[in-house]
Each structure stands twice: as C-alpha cells, then as structure tokens.
Design a protein around this motif. Structure first.
Motif, PDB file in Angstrom:
ATOM      1  N   VAL B  15       0.835  -1.200   0.000  1.00 13.96           N
ATOM      2  CA  VAL B  15       0.000   0.000   0.000  1.00 13.96           C
ATOM      3  C   VAL B  15       0.874   1.256   0.000  1.00 13.96           C
ATOM      4  O   VAL B  15       0.683   2.170  -0.806  1.00 13.96           O
ATOM      5  CB  VAL B  15      -0.938  -0.007   1.228  1.00 13.96           C
ATOM      6  N   ALA B  16       1.890   1.253   0.895  1.00 14.96           N
ATOM      7  CA  ALA B  16       2.704   2.455   1.044  1.00 14.96           C
ATOM      8  C   ALA B  16       3.540   2.725  -0.198  1.00 14.96           C
ATOM      9  O   ALA B  16       3.863   3.869  -0.502  1.00 14.96           O
ATOM     10  CB  ALA B  16       3.606   2.324   2.268  1.00 14.96           C
ATOM     11  N   ALA B  17       3.895   1.657  -0.917  1.00 13.52           N
ATOM     12  CA  ALA B  17       4.725   1.844  -2.115  1.00 13.52           C
ATOM     13  C   ALA B  17       3.992   2.721  -3.128  1.00 13.52           C
ATOM     14  O   ALA B  17       4.611   3.477  -3.874  1.00 13.52           O
ATOM     15  CB  ALA B  17       5.064   0.498  -2.734  1.00 13.52           C
ATOM     16  N   GLY B  18       2.654   2.653  -3.113  1.00 11.84           N
ATOM     17  CA  GLY B  18       1.877   3.456  -4.043  1.00 11.84           C
ATOM     18  C   GLY B  18       1.987   4.949  -3.770  1.00 11.84           C
ATOM     19  O   GLY B  18       1.753   5.767  -4.664  1.00 11.84           O
ATOM     20  N   SER B  19       2.361   5.295  -2.533  1.00  9.04           N
ATOM     21  CA  SER B  19       2.399   6.716  -2.202  1.00  9.04           C
ATOM     22  C   SER B  19       3.806   7.311  -2.311  1.00  9.04           C
ATOM     23  O   SER B  19       4.022   8.453  -1.951  1.00  9.04           O
ATOM     24  CB  SER B  19       1.837   6.936  -0.796  1.00  9.04           C
TER      25      SER B  19
END
Lengths: 500, 157
Positions: B15-19
């Motif tokens: 999830v965090a990689a998307g941000s």
C-alpha cells in the motif's frame, strides 16, 4: 607473474610489525569468539566495525581477516570439548570429535582438526591466490543484467538454504530487503518508508541490524531458556606427545587433502556455505573408510580431519566471489562487505586493480594468520578451555554490553541503542520461531545493490524485460539457480537423515 | 504470529509503495517497482507460513550450546533484559557511559543468575571503566565520561 610480485608486496606489508600485531590480535579475538558459544565471527566483526573507524583500512581488513579465520579454528575446540555443538559449520565434527574426547583422545582430535585446518586453509589460500585474479579479469566483462542475475542467485540460495525451513528463509530475506529499502532512493532522491523520521532518511545502519540480530537477539534467546549449572567440559590429557601418534598421521593426511578439495569449490559457489562442505566431506570419508567404517559414529579420526579441513577450505572459497564479484554467500561474508564499504571501498571485479595493495595484503595475511593459528591453537588449548568456562551469565551480559557499545559508537546517539534493543527483540522472536537470521542480513546488504543493477539494466534496455535474460551468462545463472536449489535441498535432506 | 506480522508488513509495503512520489524524469523503472516486489514477497511468504502453521507444521526452534531445549520459554527474563537495555540508554547522558555500562552489565548478569549481586556490579564497574580508558582514552572514541569523571584527563574521548 605480476600477481606473484603483488603477493610478495602483500607479504612485505603484512610482515610489518604493526600489521603482524593486528593479525595476531585478530586471530586471537577470532579464536576466542569461535570458542565461546553464542558468538560467531559475523557478530565479532559487526561489533568491532564501529570501534575500528579510527584505524586505517589495511589494518582493519587484516584484523577482520584474522577474526574470520580464527573463528573457524575456535569452533572445533568447542565442538570437541563441549557436550553440545558449536557453530553450525562444525556440527559434524562434534559427532566424531566429541566421541574421541570421551574416549580420552581429545588431544588427538584437537590436533588433527588444527593441523588439518592449517593444511587445507593454506592450500585453499593458494587456490584463492591463483583463482581470484582470473575470475576478476573475466568478471570485468559482465554487464548490469549479469550482476543482477548473480544477485538473484545469491538471494535464492541464501534464502532457501541458510536455514531449516525454506519459506521462513524467504520471509527473513524479504524482511531484510524491506529494511534495505528504508531511506532515500539513490537514483531519484525520494524518501521511502522513512515515516517522516529524519534519522531514517539515511537508511538503517546495517551494523545495528547485524549486532541486534546476532548479539542481542542471541543473548535474549539464550536468556529465555538458559542451561543452568556448571559448564561441562571433557578434560584433555596434557603434553604434546599425546597429540597425534604415527597412526593418527597416517589416517589423517588423506582426509585433510580430500577435505580441502571438497571444501574450496563448495565455498566458492553459493550453495549454503561451509555447512554443506563439512557434511560432504564427512560423507565422503565414511564411504572411503573401508574396514574402519564401523568406527564412524564412535570416534573415527577421519571424521574429524576431513570435515574440519573442508570447513576451513570453504571459508577461503567464500572469499573468491566476495573479492572478485562483491557477492556475499554467507552472513560473515556480508558483514565483511559492510566493513569494506565503511572505508568507501566497493568489492567487485575492479577491486583487484583499484585496491590491489589492500587485497594482496589481505591474502598474505591469510597465509600468516593460518600459521599463527596452528601455532597458537595447540599449545594454548588450556587457555581456550578456561575461556570456555566463563560463567554464562557474565558471558551474555558482556555480549549485551559490547553490542550496546558498538551501536552507540556509530553516531554517539542513544536512539541507535534503542533501535538495537528493538531489532534484538525481533531477533529473539525469529530464533524462537525458527526463522534464520542470516538471510535477513544478506538481503539487507545486497538488496539496494540489486535494485540499482535492475533499474540500470532496464534503463539501458528502455524497459524491455527480456534484456535481463538476453546475455548468455545471465541466462545460465537463472538455470543454475534451479540446479543449485535442487542439489542444495537434496543435500540438506541427506544431512538431516544422517543426523537422525 | 510472526507469519501474520510478515503478511501485515507486506500488505503495508504494497500500500505504502503506491504513495512514494515518482518524479517525472524517471522513464522506466521508478522508485516504486522494487518495493512492490518486496511487498509481494513478504505477503507470499507470510501466507505460505500461516497456512503451514495452521496445518500444524510449526517452525523448528534454533538450537545452541547454552540452550536447554527442555525448559519452557522464560518470558520474564526477556522482558527484564530489554528493560535493562532501555534503562542503559537513558542512563548514558545522565551518569556517563562507564556507569551506564556498569548498570547494563550488572543488571543483565543478575537477571541471568549471577550471585552475589555485588560481585556482578563490581565486575561491571571495572569493565565499564576499562572500556572507557581503552576506547575513549586510547582509541579516541568520544564516549561521554559523565559528570562524575568530567575532570579526569585520560578518560576523555
């Protein structure tokens, strides 16, 4: 013959009294940590790393080489004299060596281990001397995708083979890769997974992770289920005349040579490190023993001589991919890479050219260290036995103290020591639930390098993924993964069947 | 439990990689690709392990020379050791490194079963001072000697 003259130069450097002292100090520390249960060479080097920033690179590398080699010698003393096995590489020795010691032949077992280690270590160092320049010259031609392929090989074999459970090894490896991601992306300057914390922008220091996992994690784990009561050590008869009789020599020299021949090649390929080499040598000796086969499992000297020689030869073999490709195949090798990096030196095919003096000094120090170890080990057995008797509560309290010192000395910030406690706790849980810690350390160190290679490869090919397998070398490497995995897992299974 | 934590961490990474901000200049593989890969690995390994554990195949605990496989895990010792380490951290700047070190060593030794406690304390104090002299004084590591030893020249880092 320019390599030969470079080696002579290396000897000239190492024979300088100051460096001799560092080498002596290194093998001394190395043997001590090898003898002591609970600490290995990886941890010793990780601990000393922050404390040696003030040293010049040559001195530090000679010191670390001494620790690396000394640790291998020390381990055999523990496994022969203590009832329980020492570092993983010498478990096979424990089977036969321990039985010999109980039968009152401890001195002979120690002697054949030490002399065999010396013989095999020296032979393997000679092989390293000739092989390293050849491989380095060849490796210069490798491109970015080839390096990426090599790193994938290292990931898969380390993750799958350096532990008892494949999925747990892979999980540990992925955790290490994640820790390697934390920090600022080298190519775009973007912060990743720093949670907005300024201290994390530079990434997590590998030293803290290594010390936390190896030192603090081990201390917590042992603390959680300590063996109480006095340490039981099998007594050794005094006097050098009891070391090895003529018959022992006759039975030992062939296993020594065979051990060297098995250990060195196994060490050079990423196939699970010294463990596999010792086991292969043990199996070979038993097969070749002929009428003496009945003695195996009851204290056969061949079963100590061969595996110990293979163990030492393998640890020289590990240095071949390390020095020529910058590829660590064991946890200790990964820590040595960190040591090089902390001096701004990147191990790889250019190392032999750019840091030629340093590398040859390192190789020369291996010859000298081997000699020191065989001289040091046998007469000082009494002292190592005393080291082995250190009360365990003091030993592990000391390990915690040095771990805290090492991580504090990185930046002199207490926050680092807190992080150490946290990682130590993680290390405890990993041990408690059977996750190997070595793949984590290797993943953390190799991860950023692999990402760099991958992205550069794809920048060259403009996003074409087939470029990664287009070179013959890279394609071969991916096929080799399958072969190494199958062979490695088969060997592991045999090994377990053997132990049971 | 660790398997679930691994899965959770992997999901978070995905999830965090998307941000992660991707600058416009990156043409092929940006700073997000590798995190996605790692996150995927974590989730995959975590799921496999969860299934293994649920089907009754728990991990083998690590052995060791000083580990007694027959006793049960002593959680109190683990907690106490971590607490000692944390106390050590906060003590460094208050009483100086040598005394904080003595505290850590003596504390850990007593928790692990050293008796009598004053002998452990004495050993810890000597060890702390010796390390301070060798690493702080001789090797030039700037270990804070603390208010009590401020004036002693050979202890200064």
């Amino acid at each position: 013959m320019d390599n030969f003259s470079a080696l002579i130069d290396g000897f000239a450097t190492v024979l300088h009294p100051m460096y001799l002292l560092y080498a002596l100090f290194g093998v001394f520390i190395g043997t001590a940590v090898g003898v002591l249960p609970g600490i290995g060479p990886a941890m010793a080097i990780a601990l000393l790393l922050p404390l040696t920033y003030t040293l010049e690179p040559t001195a530090a590398i000679i010191l670390f080489a001494g620790i690396y080699y000394g640790g291998m010698y020390g381990g055999s003393t523990t496994s022969i004299l203590l009832n329980t096995p020492g570092e993983s590489a010498s478990i096979v020795t424990a089977i036969e060596g321990n039985k010999m010691a109980r039968a009152g032949r401890g001195a002979a077992a120690l002697a054949t281990a030490a002399i065999g280690s010396f013989v095999a270590g020296s032979l393997a160092t000679v092989a390293l001397t000739f092989l390293a320049p050849v491989i380095a010259r060849w490796a210069v031609q490798l491109g970015e995708p080839d390096y990426f392929a090599l790193m994938v090989v290292a990931f898969v074999t380390v993750g799958a083979l350096l532990g008892s459970s494949v999925p747990r090894g892979i999980a540990a490896l992925a955790l290490g890769l994640f820790l390697g991601l934390v920090g600022t992306d080298t190519l775009t300057g973007q912060q990743r997974f720093t949670f907005g914390v300024l201290n994390l922008a530079d990434g997590i220091d590998v030293v803290i992770v290594a010390v936390g996992l190896f030192a603090v994690g081990e201390a917590l784990y042992v603390g959680s289920r300590m063996r109480h009561g006095p340490v039981r050590i099998i007594p050794v008869e005094k006097g050098w005349r009891t070391w090895m009789k003529r018959d022992d020599w006759r039975r030992s020299w062939k296993p020594w040579l065979r051990g060297a021949a098995i250990g060195f090649p196994v060490g050079t390929i990423p196939a699970g490190g010294a463990d596999v080499a010792t086991f292969l040598s043990y199996a070979a000796e038993r097969r070749l023993a002929g009428p003496r086969r009945k003695q195996f499992g009851r204290g056969a000297i061949e079963g100590v001589a061969g595996p110990e020689a293979a163990n030492n030869a393998a640890s020289s073999g590990v240095l071949v991919p390390l020095l020529t490709l910058g590829l660590p195949t064991t946890a200790t090798a990964a820590i040595i890479i960190v040591a090089f990096q902390s001096y701004g030196i990147q191990p790889g095919p250019l190392l032999l050219q750019s840091e030629s003096a340093l590398v040859w000094a390192l190789i020369a120090s291996l010859y000298i260290g081997n000699l020191m170890l065989v001289v040091l080990n046998l007469p000082l057995v009494g002292m190592w036995v005393k080291v082995l008797r250190i009360p365990r509560h003091y030993l592990y309290a000391g390990i915690l103290l040095f771990g805290a010192l090492g991580s504090y000395a990185l930046n002199f910030s207490p926050v680092d020591v807190l992080l150490l406690a946290l990682i130590g706790l993680a290390g405890f849980f990993m041990r408690r639930y059977g996750y190997p810690v070595a793949p984590l350390v290797v993943g953390m160190i190799l991860g950023p390098m692999a990402e760099d290679r991958l992205r550069r490869s794809l920048a060259i090919s403009q996003g074409d993924l087939t470029y990664l397998v287009s070179s013959p070398f890279a394609a071969t490497a991916y096929v080799a993964i399958v072969v190494l995995l199958v062979v490695g897992l088969w060997l592991k299974r045999r090994e377990r069947a053997e132990e049971a | 439990m660790l398997a679930l934590a691994t899965t959770a961490l992997g999901a978070y990474v995905l999830v965090a990689a998307g941000s992660i901000t991707v600058p416009g200049s990156t043409n092929t593989l940006g700073p997000r690709a590798f995190p996605y890969l790692v996150g995927g690995m974590l989730v995959a390994a975590g799921v496999v392990l969860t299934v293994l554990i649920l089907s009754g195949r728990a991990g083998e605990e690590e052995g060791g020379e000083d580990v007694d496989p027959t006793v049960r895990t002593d959680w109190l010792t683990v907690v106490l050791l971590v607490v000692t380490l944390v106390v050590h951290v906060f003590a460094i700047n208050v009483v100086g490194w040598p005394f904080a070190a003595a505290l850590l060593f003596a504390g850990a030794a007593v928790i692990l079963g050293a008796r009598p406690w004053w002998r452990a304390a004495l050993v810890g104090l000597v060890l702390g001072l010796v390390i301070q002299v060798i690493f702080g004084g001789l090797l030039g590591l700037s270990l804070p000697a603390g208010p009590l030893l401020e004036g002693v020249p050979f202890l200064r880092g």
